[in-house]
Design a protein around this motif. Structure first.
Motif, short mmCIF file in Angstrom:
data_model
loop_
_atom_site.label_atom_id
_atom_site.label_comp_id
_atom_site.label_asym_id
_atom_site.label_seq_id
_atom_site.Cartn_x
_atom_site.Cartn_y
_atom_site.Cartn_z
N LYS A 2 0.82 -1.20 0.00
CA LYS A 2 0.00 0.00 0.00
C LYS A 2 0.87 1.27 0.00
O LYS A 2 1.82 1.38 0.76
N ILE A 3 0.53 2.23 -0.85
CA ILE A 3 1.22 3.52 -0.88
C ILE A 3 0.70 4.36 0.28
O ILE A 3 -0.51 4.54 0.43
N TYR B 25 17.78 21.76 -6.25
CA TYR B 25 17.64 20.41 -6.80
C TYR B 25 16.41 19.77 -6.17
O TYR B 25 16.24 19.83 -4.93
N VAL B 26 15.58 19.16 -6.99
CA VAL B 26 14.30 18.66 -6.51
C VAL B 26 14.07 17.23 -6.98
O VAL B 26 14.62 16.80 -7.99
N ARG B 27 13.24 16.55 -6.23
CA ARG B 27 12.79 15.21 -6.64
C ARG B 27 11.55 14.87 -5.83
O ARG B 27 11.20 15.55 -4.86
N VAL B 28 10.91 13.76 -6.21
CA VAL B 28 9.73 13.28 -5.50
C VAL B 28 9.99 11.84 -5.05
O VAL B 28 10.56 11.04 -5.80
N GLY B 29 9.59 11.53 -3.83
CA GLY B 29 9.69 10.18 -3.32
C GLY B 29 8.33 9.69 -2.85
O GLY B 29 7.42 10.49 -2.61
N ALA B 30 8.18 8.38 -2.75
CA ALA B 30 6.93 7.82 -2.25
C ALA B 30 7.24 6.55 -1.46
O ALA B 30 8.15 5.79 -1.82
N PHE B 31 6.46 6.35 -0.41
CA PHE B 31 6.66 5.21 0.47
C PHE B 31 5.51 4.24 0.32
O PHE B 31 4.36 4.56 0.62
#
Length: 234
Positions: A155-156, A209-215
């Motif tokens: 599950k996200i 500097y940018v980024r996207v993360g998800a758990f």
């Protein structure tokens, strides 16, 4: 005579002590590591290196085959942010290699390591994230992402938008971060839409500097990430 006895006794003790020192040095004279393992964690679907964070992102675990059996204790080292890894402290021999991170379990790889050995480890990430960045006036940037997931992904729970002053940016290393709690949203709904967040309070006329993360829920608390983007703020 007493002075001479003391001198002789002191000299004798120094000889004995030096003998122990040389003996100890001889015992510690082991061969140095003579092999290097390099490679990448490769997304089995896209054939590209899998972005992660370092440390505490993905790690490689190697078990040496020694005296007819596999060592019960692995030697661990972290995967770099771009998905590559390198260990210059290996001994030539046979190894069983596995990895831990935000991806599905897979069968360990057995290989011989000697000289410089290059190995790509193919994995199936739980999630894959895109990233888009739109800089705004007054020191802000708006990030957006779309998320896809593998069939057996957990599950996200969280989507994180992060910004840093260097390319080494993640959920632990940042100057600005926004977390979205999506635990109550179904995964089908999550992957059907675009998520975005605006990070403010940055320095105008600077580079960030940018980024996207998800758990996706996993015991190691590993995140999946997008690539890093360089953004010049007006």
């Amino acid at each position: 005579m007493k002075i001479q006895d003391k001198v002789l006794k002191t000299a004798f003790m120094l000889v004995v002590l030096c003998g122990f020192c040389f003996y100890g040095c001889d015992l510690d004279n082991y061969d140095a590591p003579n092999a290097t393992l390099t490679g990448r964690l490769v997304d089995s679907e896209t054939n590209e290196a899998m972005p992660t964070q370092t440390p505490n992102g993905a790690r490689i675990r190697i078990y040496e085959f020694y005296k007819g059996e596999w060592s019960p204790q692995p030697y661990d080292f972290w995967v770099k942010q771009d998905g590559s890894f390198e260990n210059r402290s290996a001994f030539a021999g046979r190894y069983r290699i596995t990895a831990e991170g935000a991806f599905a379990d897979f069968e360990p790889v057995e290989t011989d390591i000697s000289g410089t050995t290059t190995l790509d480890i193919r994995v199936t990430p739980y999630l894959r994230l895109s990233v888009n960045a739109v800089p705004g006036a007054g020191g802000e940037v708006t990030l957006s992402t779309q998320i896809s997931r593998s069939a057996n992904a957990p599950k996200i729970r969280t989507v994180s938008f992060v910004c840093g002053k260097t390319p080494y940016v993640d959920k632990n290393t940042f100057v600005k971060k926004t977390d979205l709690d999506v635990n109550s949203v179904s995964d089908d709904e999550i992957i059907s839409q675009t998520y975005s967040a605006t990070l403010t309070g940055l320095t105008p006329n600077s580079t960030v500097y940018v980024r996207v993360g998800a758990f996706a829920n996993n015991a190691g608390s590993h995140y999946n990430y997008s690539n890093v983007l360089e953004v010049k703020l007006p």
